[in-house]
Design an enzyme around this catalytic site. Sequence first.
Site, PDB file in Angstrom:
ATOM      1  N   ASP A 128      34.714  39.822  50.973  1.00  0.00           N
ATOM      2  CA  ASP A 128      35.245  38.447  50.984  1.00  0.00           C
ATOM      3  C   ASP A 128      34.634  37.594  52.097  1.00  0.00           C
ATOM      4  O   ASP A 128      34.719  36.371  52.047  1.00  0.00           O
ATOM      5  CB  ASP A 128      36.774  38.463  51.168  1.00  0.00           C
ATOM      6  N   GLU A 222      38.948  33.631  42.719  1.00  0.00           N
ATOM      7  CA  GLU A 222      40.251  34.129  42.238  1.00  0.00           C
ATOM      8  C   GLU A 222      41.439  33.484  42.941  1.00  0.00           C
ATOM      9  O   GLU A 222      42.527  33.392  42.387  1.00  0.00           O
ATOM     10  CB  GLU A 222      40.320  35.650  42.394  1.00  0.00           C
ATOM     11  N   ARG A 266      34.471  29.855  27.416  1.00  0.00           N
ATOM     12  CA  ARG A 266      34.765  31.287  27.576  1.00  0.00           C
ATOM     13  C   ARG A 266      34.906  31.604  29.067  1.00  0.00           C
ATOM     14  O   ARG A 266      34.168  31.052  29.886  1.00  0.00           O
ATOM     15  CB  ARG A 266      33.626  32.144  27.021  1.00  0.00           C
TER      16      ARG A 266
HETATM   17  O1  F6P Z   1      39.336  42.282  49.698  1.00  0.00           O
HETATM   18  C1  F6P Z   1      38.408  42.706  48.760  1.00  0.00           C
HETATM   19  C2  F6P Z   1      38.915  42.485  47.366  1.00  0.00           C
HETATM   20  O2  F6P Z   1      37.914  42.894  46.461  1.00  0.00           O
HETATM   21  C3  F6P Z   1      39.371  41.052  47.063  1.00  0.00           C
HETATM   22  O3  F6P Z   1      38.298  40.184  46.817  1.00  0.00           O
HETATM   23  C4  F6P Z   1      40.288  41.283  45.883  1.00  0.00           C
HETATM   24  O4  F6P Z   1      41.265  40.280  45.777  1.00  0.00           O
HETATM   25  C5  F6P Z   1      40.925  42.610  46.207  1.00  0.00           C
HETATM   26  O5  F6P Z   1      40.068  43.270  47.131  1.00  0.00           O
HETATM   27  C6  F6P Z   1      41.156  43.487  45.009  1.00  0.00           C
HETATM   28  O6  F6P Z   1      41.882  44.590  45.426  1.00  0.00           O
HETATM   29  P1  F6P Z   1      42.069  45.933  44.574  1.00  0.00           P
HETATM   30  O7  F6P Z   1      40.775  46.679  44.617  1.00  0.00           O
HETATM   31  O8  F6P Z   1      43.168  46.636  45.265  1.00  0.00           O
HETATM   32  O9  F6P Z   1      42.394  45.517  43.175  1.00  0.00           O
END
Ligand code: F6P
Length: 342
Positions: A128, A222, A266
Amino acid sequence: MRIGILTSGGDCPGLNAVIRGAVLNGIKSHDFSFVGFRDGWRGVKEGDIFELPRHQVRGIAKQGGTILGTSRTNPFDGENGGPERIQATLDRLGVDAVIAIGGEGTLAGAKRLTDAGLKIVGVPKTIDNDLDATDYTFGFDTANQIAVEAIDRLRTTGESHHRCMVAEVMGRDVGWIALHAGMASGAHAILIPEVPTSMEQIFGWVREAHDRGRAPLVVVSEGFVPEGADAAFSSRGVDSFGRPRLGGIGEVLAPLIEENTGIETRATVLGHIQRGGVPTAFDRVLATRLGMAAVESVAARQWGTMVSLHGTQIHRVPLRAALDNLKRVPAERYAEARILFG
Ligand code: F6P
């Protein structure tokens, strides 16, 4: 000294390069020995370890994932958690110090434990790129590269069908992956958590690109919060640190775009693809240097610090420096990208 290494939180390309850098430097420069904790803080709490001699780290810098395993276990939860019990486990195992490789949640846990007297140093990791006090975290460059490759593919199919394509990328509460992947792939709109944007504005950018004969491309992070909404879209509960699990905003936006612009749309959620596979050369070098530097922090007994990148130099900073603030996308970086939208 006998050092335990753990990887905790979401995995991230480059973790194995950190482990290799630490083990090689520790053995060659200090005659340290190493053990790995399995699955992050779970392995620490349960004393689940294995030896990490030099041959165990042979050739792993280019491997994705983590040879140690990871989890989102909270070190303070459960009957084996908390500083006293963890220290007792480390004493029983003969582990003198811990190198904790993790993101915000992991480093916050490490800080609380070092405040209670445990000997821990940190290595920041996250795709991130949201940790303050370091210019970049390893894993970000790889995630970004993967996102760009995927989005380039979405563009060719979008163009063939004259469709609007919505690509959802990860990033939790910050928009670094969306900003960089969106810029690199020539997106017509980039939507990030730091900048609430109205649906009318999004429809406007999509129509503008379509009217020029382009297949509109929207890259959405997201954690994007549309103007007027209270929080980021989340339908999968919370993680072990109480943070909402994000993902799915792309599927919310796509039908709204289609309905309001009349352009077939899409959505694709790139999801965990962004965390998988081999790290880029940039991430391998950064991760190796951070692992080597973390061992120097242990040798200097700099507990409660983490290693970080400032420009091209590796520095040592207090763990709290990484935790005081999330490193968000600055307004001027978004304003710069916005000139190209539509
Ligand atoms: O912090 C890294 C990350 O990939 C985020 O971008 C994402 O929201 C989260 O982890 C997803 O977490 P998990 O692998 O627990 O679904």
